[in-house]
Design a protein around this motif. Structure first.
Motif, PDB file in Angstrom:
ATOM      1  N   GLY A 134      85.368 -51.095 -38.455  1.00  0.00           N
ATOM      2  CA  GLY A 134      84.692 -50.248 -39.438  1.00  0.00           C
ATOM      3  C   GLY A 134      83.776 -49.249 -38.751  1.00  0.00           C
ATOM      4  N   PRO A 135      83.516 -48.099 -39.383  1.00  0.00           N
ATOM      5  CA  PRO A 135      82.712 -47.052 -38.744  1.00  0.00           C
ATOM      6  C   PRO A 135      81.373 -47.531 -38.196  1.00  0.00           C
ATOM      7  N   SER A 136      80.637 -48.311 -38.974  1.00  0.00           N
ATOM      8  CA  SER A 136      79.304 -48.737 -38.544  1.00  0.00           C
ATOM      9  C   SER A 136      79.332 -49.909 -37.570  1.00  0.00           C
ATOM     10  N   ASP A 137      80.511 -50.470 -37.338  1.00  0.00           N
ATOM     11  CA  ASP A 137      80.614 -51.645 -36.467  1.00  0.00           C
ATOM     12  C   ASP A 137      81.083 -51.315 -35.056  1.00  0.00           C
ATOM     13  N   ILE A 138      81.484 -50.066 -34.807  1.00  0.00           N
ATOM     14  CA  ILE A 138      82.025 -49.727 -33.489  1.00  0.00           C
ATOM     15  C   ILE A 138      80.945 -49.802 -32.413  1.00  0.00           C
ATOM     16  N   VAL A 139      79.775 -49.253 -32.679  1.00  0.00           N
ATOM     17  CA  VAL A 139      78.706 -49.290 -31.673  1.00  0.00           C
ATOM     18  C   VAL A 139      78.285 -50.732 -31.365  1.00  0.00           C
ATOM     19  N   PRO A 140      78.044 -51.585 -32.364  1.00  0.00           N
ATOM     20  CA  PRO A 140      77.740 -52.987 -32.034  1.00  0.00           C
ATOM     21  C   PRO A 140      78.854 -53.663 -31.247  1.00  0.00           C
ATOM     22  N   PRO A 154      81.384 -38.495 -35.204  1.00  0.00           N
ATOM     23  CA  PRO A 154      80.269 -37.920 -34.445  1.00  0.00           C
ATOM     24  C   PRO A 154      78.884 -38.354 -34.912  1.00  0.00           C
ATOM     25  N   SER A 155      78.749 -38.710 -36.182  1.00  0.00           N
ATOM     26  CA  SER A 155      77.435 -39.116 -36.684  1.00  0.00           C
ATOM     27  C   SER A 155      76.937 -40.397 -36.020  1.00  0.00           C
ATOM     28  N   TYR A 156      77.810 -41.113 -35.312  1.00  0.00           N
ATOM     29  CA  TYR A 156      77.416 -42.348 -34.632  1.00  0.00           C
ATOM     30  C   TYR A 156      77.152 -42.146 -33.137  1.00  0.00           C
ATOM     31  N   TYR A 157      77.354 -40.943 -32.629  1.00  0.00           N
ATOM     32  CA  TYR A 157      77.174 -40.708 -31.196  1.00  0.00           C
ATOM     33  C   TYR A 157      75.738 -40.986 -30.749  1.00  0.00           C
ATOM     34  N   ALA A 158      74.794 -40.467 -31.491  1.00  0.00           N
ATOM     35  CA  ALA A 158      73.389 -40.630 -31.096  1.00  0.00           C
ATOM     36  C   ALA A 158      73.002 -42.100 -31.086  1.00  0.00           C
ATOM     37  N   THR A 162      71.598 -44.429 -27.925  1.00  0.00           N
ATOM     38  CA  THR A 162      70.358 -45.215 -28.006  1.00  0.00           C
ATOM     39  C   THR A 162      70.626 -46.692 -27.747  1.00  0.00           C
ATOM     40  N   THR A 163      71.692 -47.220 -28.366  1.00  0.00           N
ATOM     41  CA  THR A 163      71.994 -48.641 -28.241  1.00  0.00           C
ATOM     42  C   THR A 163      72.440 -49.017 -26.830  1.00  0.00           C
ATOM     43  N   LEU A 164      73.283 -48.192 -26.242  1.00  0.00           N
ATOM     44  CA  LEU A 164      73.833 -48.521 -24.928  1.00  0.00           C
ATOM     45  C   LEU A 164      72.888 -48.168 -23.786  1.00  0.00           C
ATOM     46  N   GLY A 165      71.987 -47.226 -24.031  1.00  0.00           N
ATOM     47  CA  GLY A 165      71.014 -46.866 -22.998  1.00  0.00           C
ATOM     48  C   GLY A 165      71.671 -46.399 -21.716  1.00  0.00           C
ATOM     49  N   GLU A 166      71.302 -46.988 -20.594  1.00  0.00           N
ATOM     50  CA  GLU A 166      71.823 -46.562 -19.295  1.00  0.00           C
ATOM     51  C   GLU A 166      73.308 -46.871 -19.141  1.00  0.00           C
ATOM     52  N   ARG A 167      73.834 -47.726 -19.983  1.00  0.00           N
ATOM     53  CA  ARG A 167      75.264 -48.050 -19.907  1.00  0.00           C
ATOM     54  C   ARG A 167      76.143 -46.991 -20.575  1.00  0.00           C
ATOM     55  N   TYR A 168      75.550 -46.082 -21.292  1.00  0.00           N
ATOM     56  CA  TYR A 168      76.300 -45.086 -22.060  1.00  0.00           C
ATOM     57  C   TYR A 168      77.110 -44.168 -21.139  1.00  0.00           C
ATOM     58  N   GLN A 169      78.397 -44.072 -21.410  1.00  0.00           N
ATOM     59  CA  GLN A 169      79.291 -43.144 -20.714  1.00  0.00           C
ATOM     60  C   GLN A 169      80.189 -42.479 -21.757  1.00  0.00           C
ATOM     61  N   GLU A 170      80.663 -41.294 -21.450  1.00  0.00           N
ATOM     62  CA  GLU A 170      81.521 -40.610 -22.412  1.00  0.00           C
ATOM     63  C   GLU A 170      82.652 -39.875 -21.714  1.00  0.00           C
ATOM     64  N   ILE A 171      83.742 -39.732 -22.449  1.00  0.00           N
ATOM     65  CA  ILE A 171      84.909 -38.976 -21.990  1.00  0.00           C
ATOM     66  C   ILE A 171      85.109 -37.828 -22.980  1.00  0.00           C
ATOM     67  N   PRO A 172      84.861 -36.581 -22.592  1.00  0.00           N
ATOM     68  CA  PRO A 172      85.025 -35.450 -23.518  1.00  0.00           C
ATOM     69  C   PRO A 172      86.488 -35.289 -23.951  1.00  0.00           C
TER      70      PRO A 172
END
Length: 298
Positions: A134-140, A154-158, A162-172
Motif C-alpha cells: 500500500g502507498p503508506s506502507d512502502i516507506v516502513p 512522489p508525496s512519500y519521497y520526503a 526523513t525515515t531512512l536518514g543516512e541510509r537513504y539512496q535514490e536511483i533517478p
C-alpha cells in the motif's frame, strides 16, 4: 457561476493556489468552491459521482476512466513532476535500475508507479521481485528491510528521506514524468461550458503570475496551505516541476501506453486502447479558444 473544484497537493498546481490567493476566480465571474482530496483518484471518483464539476489529478486515473467509457473530458495539462526516482537503503554504489536485479521492490500494484517501474525493469533487461505494498506502507517496509527498494508516489519521497536518514539512496528515473491534468465532467461541459472556459482563463492568468514572480507564487502556495509549508520549502519542491498549461500529443501517447499496459494486465476488459479511443476523451476546444499556441495535437 458556481463551480465545485476538486484539488489535491497545491505544490503540483501553483496556478490554483495563485488563483485562490489573488481572487482571480471572482474576477472571471466564478464562485469556486475548492475541495481538497488526498489523491487525484479520489477527486476523479467524486467528479464521476456528480460531486465535482472539475478536478485535478495525474493522468493515470483518466486512462482508466476512458477505458470504462465514463463521462468526462481532459481539458488541459497543468504541470509535470520531473524528479521520479526509486528509493532504497542499500549500498551507495547501487545507482542504476540494472543493479536491482533479483531484489524485492515495493510498489502499489496497478498504479502509474507500477507502470513505469515495469517499463524500467524491461528496459534494463532484468527481473526483480515485485512486492505489492500500500502507498503508506512502502516507506516502513523499506525501513524494516522487508523490501530492498521502493517505487512510490512522489508525496512519500520526503518521508522516506526523513525515515531512512543516512541510509537513504535514490536511483533517478528519466523515462516517466507525472502529468497533472484538469478534468471536467461531461455534465458541466454540456450545461455550462462558459464556466469551464472561465476556470481555465483564471488558471492561465495565474500561470502568468507563477512564471513572472516565482517567489510570490511560493508565498501564495504557502498561504493557501495554511502555512504548513514555508515559502522556501515550496520553492525547493517546485524545482522538480514544470508549470505549463498545454495539450500535446505526448500526453495522449503516454495515456495510450498506460492503457495498453492496463489491458495486458487484464485489469479492465475490452478493446486495447488506441490513439483514437483516448483522444475522444481530450477536449482541446476550451484551451485552443483561449490560446491556440498551447495546443499541439496531431
Amino acid at each position: 457561476m458556481r463551480i465545485t473544484f476538486g484539488g489535491g497537493a497545491y505544490l503540483d498546481i501553483p496556478q490554483l493556489s495563485v488563483a485562490i490567493d489573488q481572487d482571480l476566480f471572482p474576477q472571471h465571474g466564478l464562485d469556486v468552491n475548492v475541495i481538497p482530496f488526498q489523491s487525484g483518484r479520489d477527486a476523479f471518483e467524486a467528479l464521476l459521482g456528480g460531486q465535482l464539476d472539475l478536478a485535478v489529478m495525474a493522468e493515470f486515473p483518466a486512462v482508466v476512466g476512458a477505458m470504462r467509457a465514463q463521462p468526462f473530458k481532459v481539458i488541459a495539462e497543468l504541470s509535470q513532476y520531473q524528479a521520479t526516482r526509486i528509493i532504497h537503503a542499500g549500498d551507495a554504489g547501487i545507482e542504476t535500475v540494472a543493479q536491482l536485479e533479483g531484489r524485492p521492490i515495493g510498489v502499489t500494484a496497478g498504479t502509474n508507479v507500477h507502470f513505469w517501474l515495469e517499463n524500467e525493469l524491461n528496459a534494463a533487461g532484468i527481473q526483480a521481485e515485485i512486492v505489492s505494498v500500500g502507498p503508506s506502507d512502502i516507506v516502513p517496509a523499506l525501513a524494516r528491510g522487508d523490501v530492498f527498494a521502493g517505487a512510490m508516489f512522489p508525496s512519500y519521497y520526503a518521508g522516506a528521506r526523513t525515515t531512512l536518514g543516512e541510509r537513504y539512496q535514490e536511483i533517478p528515473i528519466s523515462s516517466y514524468n507525472t502529468h497533472f491534468i484538469l478534468v471536467a465532467s461531461q455534465a458541466i461541459i454540456d450545461r455550462n461550458p462558459d464556466a469551464v472556459s472561465a476556470v481555465l482563463s483564471a488558471l492561465l492568468e495565474a500561470e502568468d503570475a507563477v512564471i513572472a514572480d516565482p517567489e510570490a507564487s511560493h508565498a501564495a502556495v504557502s498561504r493557501v496551505l495554511g502555512g504548513t509549508l514555508r515559502p522556501e520549502d515550496v520553492a525547493a519542491a517546485s524545482a522538480s516541476y514544470s508549470f505549463n498549461i498545454n495539450l500535446d500529443s505526448a500526453l495522449i501517447e503516454l495515456m495510450v501506453d498506460q492503457g495498453v499496459w492496463i489491458n495486458a494486465r487484464g485489469s479492465i476488459r475490452g478493446d486495447v486502447p488506441t490513439h483514437e479511443s483516448i483522444s475522444a476523451y481530450i477536449d482541446a476546444g476550451f484551451l485552443s479558444a483561449l490560446d491556440a499556441g498551447r495546443v499541439t495535437l496531431d
